[in-house]
Design an enzyme around this catalytic site. Structure first.
Site, mmCIF file in Angstrom:
data_model
loop_
_atom_site.group_PDB
_atom_site.id
_atom_site.type_symbol
_atom_site.label_atom_id
_atom_site.label_comp_id
_atom_site.label_asym_id
_atom_site.label_seq_id
_atom_site.Cartn_x
_atom_site.Cartn_y
_atom_site.Cartn_z
ATOM 1 N N GLU A 3 0.859 -1.180 0.000
ATOM 2 C CA GLU A 3 0.000 0.000 0.000
ATOM 3 C C GLU A 3 0.898 1.234 0.000
ATOM 4 O OE1 GLU A 3 -2.351 -0.564 3.497
ATOM 5 O OE2 GLU A 3 -3.072 -2.523 2.844
ATOM 6 N N CYS B 117 -9.038 31.624 12.674
ATOM 7 C CA CYS B 117 -8.827 32.203 14.006
ATOM 8 C C CYS B 117 -8.138 31.216 14.934
ATOM 9 C CB CYS B 117 -10.160 32.673 14.588
ATOM 10 S SG CYS B 117 -10.852 34.073 13.690
ATOM 11 N N TYR C 121 -4.106 13.873 1.935
ATOM 12 C CA TYR C 121 -4.611 14.375 3.214
ATOM 13 C C TYR C 121 -4.768 15.895 3.232
ATOM 14 C CZ TYR C 121 -3.025 9.681 4.063
ATOM 15 O OH TYR C 121 -2.821 8.327 3.933
ATOM 16 N N TYR D 263 0.064 17.564 12.985
ATOM 17 C CA TYR D 263 1.282 16.892 13.466
ATOM 18 C C TYR D 263 2.560 17.542 12.945
ATOM 19 C CZ TYR D 263 -0.433 13.929 9.544
ATOM 20 O OH TYR D 263 -0.984 13.448 8.383
ATOM 21 N N GLY E 162 0.374 4.243 -0.131
ATOM 22 C CA GLY E 162 -0.102 5.382 0.645
ATOM 23 C C GLY E 162 -0.035 6.670 -0.147
ATOM 24 N N ARG E 163 0.545 7.704 0.470
ATOM 25 C CA ARG E 163 0.578 9.033 -0.139
ATOM 26 C C ARG E 163 1.508 9.124 -1.343
ATOM 27 N NH1 ARG E 163 2.330 12.169 4.854
ATOM 28 N NH2 ARG E 163 1.507 10.281 5.804
#
EC number: 4.1.1.20
Length: 465
Positions: free
Chosen positions: A316, A391, A421, A364, A318-319
């Site tokens: 996998e 804000c 993401y 994060y 992923g990104r």
């Protein structure tokens, strides 16, 4: 440690963190941070053969610009490098019907982890047999739909889920192909929130505690459940294959134990992936061919040591497919020099988006880069912080970047590496309207996800009843 630790102050300016180097020319692109068709033409950023400024004139900002050719090329690179594997695209990174169609056309499989992601995949005509269903809290309704649709694998994550799935197949007379997600106790070298193979977290069955073996036993004896194999995932934004080596050793040892003690040879195993991409110049990702060579050697070595046949493998990425294929374009709203203790000055550049279209920096502490996308500048570079309009003091888009000292309201800034993401975790915080995704290829642009409108925003607001 904060990047700001150890910064040297000079009169009126800041020196960057040790990893950030002042560019020879802040107008230049760092190629490995951008999609393959991105280039500067007379100072203007072009992607997919189109000037970003022209895209903005039609679609406004903020906007995500998705390089279709780059996306497809990265998908093919993983497909070809891992030709003996099943390669699963991560729907959670970014998914829409157009992207699902691209994944299908390039011969990859697809991971989903919600009913909504499954809906998008099926709308795109994706073969359910090539879909894997993840998640640590799948509801009975979600599992029923997955079984009815005929998804190719359901990755079970708890004893409760095994019971639910067994009940569903008994009720319906259908069957379900199952993988058991295990935690190998590997500390991936990544942020705590995206490390997923250590013991103290929500995913999977622990190998060490014996829960993983018991989960396999329960699946194996349940009528209607077909045991495919074990699934392991050590985290995301991973650059070092050493974590996979440790994980593969522990997972294959469990695979061999199941064969010895239960008399079951599981045909498959999923190594996970979560391969890293370059967000800044400090990141140095491996190419798919290198990763395939390293992971295959690891599995071959462990299987020889255990004297077992190698299962069919899945990964996998992923990104690593969609992440570099997209950038986000903003318009500068205000520029504010802020004098810090000791006399140094940090330039705060505010843009018309922020944490509502990219939460990763606030969530994060992720790092990003950026460039002025609309013109060339001869001004000396200054160390700047790009912030959003929300804000929150933590509404930061790019923590540290050298940008021309004459950046002004109305300039366009582009942030690379936002395909994963960004839009998928976007929100309506402060009632912001989520940006569109504009796909570009060979000089042609098309909107694959439209910008939200105020009507969309009010559609679920039931008023004062």
């Amino acid at each position: 440690m904060s990047h700001e630790a150890g910064w040297a102050h000079a009169p009126g300016a800041l020196r960057g963190p040790s990893w950030l180097r002042e560019p020879a020319d802040p107008n230049d692109l760092v190629p490995h941070l951008w999609s393959t068709t991105a280039q500067k033409v007379d100072g203007e950023l072009h992607v997919g053969g189109l000037a970003v400024a022209d895209l903005v004139a039609e679609h406004n900002t903020p906007a995500y610009v998705l390089d279709e050719a780059d996306f497809r090329a990265r998908a093919r690179a993983f497909r070809d490098a891992f030709s003996a594997y099943d390669v699963f695209y991560a729907g959670k990174a970014f998914l829409c019907t157009a992207v699902a169609a691209w994944v299908k056309e390039e011969g990859l499989s697809l991971d989903v982890c919600s009913n909504g992601e499954l809906t998008v995949a099926l709308r795109a005509g994706f073969d359910p047999a090539r879909i894997g269903y993840h998640g640590n809290n799948k509801t009975v309704t979600e599992l029923r739909r997955a079984v009815a649709a005929g998804v190719g694998r359901i990755v079970v994550d708890s004893f409760v889920e095994i019971e639910r799935l067994a009940m569903i197949v008994a009720d319906t007379g259908l069957s379900a192909r199952v993988m058991v997600r295990v935690t190998a106790g590997v500390e991936a070298h990544t942020h705590e929130y995206i490390a997923t193979a250590h013991e103290d977290q929500k995913f999977g069955f622990s190998i060490t505690s014996g829960d993983a073996f018991e989960a396999v036993r329960q699946v194996q004896v349940a009528p209607g459940l077909e045991l495919l194999g074990l699934h392991s995932h050590i985290g995301s934004q991973i650059f070092d294959s050493s974590g996979f080596e440790v994980a593969a050793r522990r997972v294959l040892a469990l695979h061999a134990r199941v064969s010895d003690e239960l008399g079951v040879t599981m045909p498959e195993m999923d190594l996970g992936g979560g391969f890293g991409i370059a967000y800044t110049t400090q990141d140095d990702p491996s190419d798919p061919a290198q990763l395939a060579t390293e992971l295959s050697k690891i599995v071959e070595h462990e299987c020889r040591a255990l004297d077992i046949p190698a299962p069919r493998l899945s990964i996998e990425p992923g990104r690593a497919i969609v992440g570099p294929a997209m950038c986000t374009v903003y318009t500068v709203g205000t520029v504010k020099p802020v004098r810090l203790d000791g006399g140094a000055v940090r330039t705060y550049i505010s843009v018309d988006g922020g944490m509502s279209d990219n939460i990763r920096t606030a969530l994060y502490d992720a790092d990003y880069s950026c460039t002025v996308a609309s013109r060339t500048s001869t001004a000396p570079p200054v160390l700047a912080r790009v912030v959003g309009k929300h804000c929150e003091a933590g509404d930061i888009v790019v923590k540290d970047e050298f940008l021309p000292g004459d950046v002004a309201p109305g300039d366009l800034l582009a942030v690379p590496g936002t395909g994963a993401y960004g839009r998928s975790m976007a929100s309506n915080y402060n009632h912001a309207l989520r940006p569109p995704v504009v796909a570009v290829r060979d000089g042609v642009a098309r909107v694959v996800v439209r910008r939200e409108t105020e009507d969309d925003l009010l559609a679920t607001d039931m008023g004062d009843q």
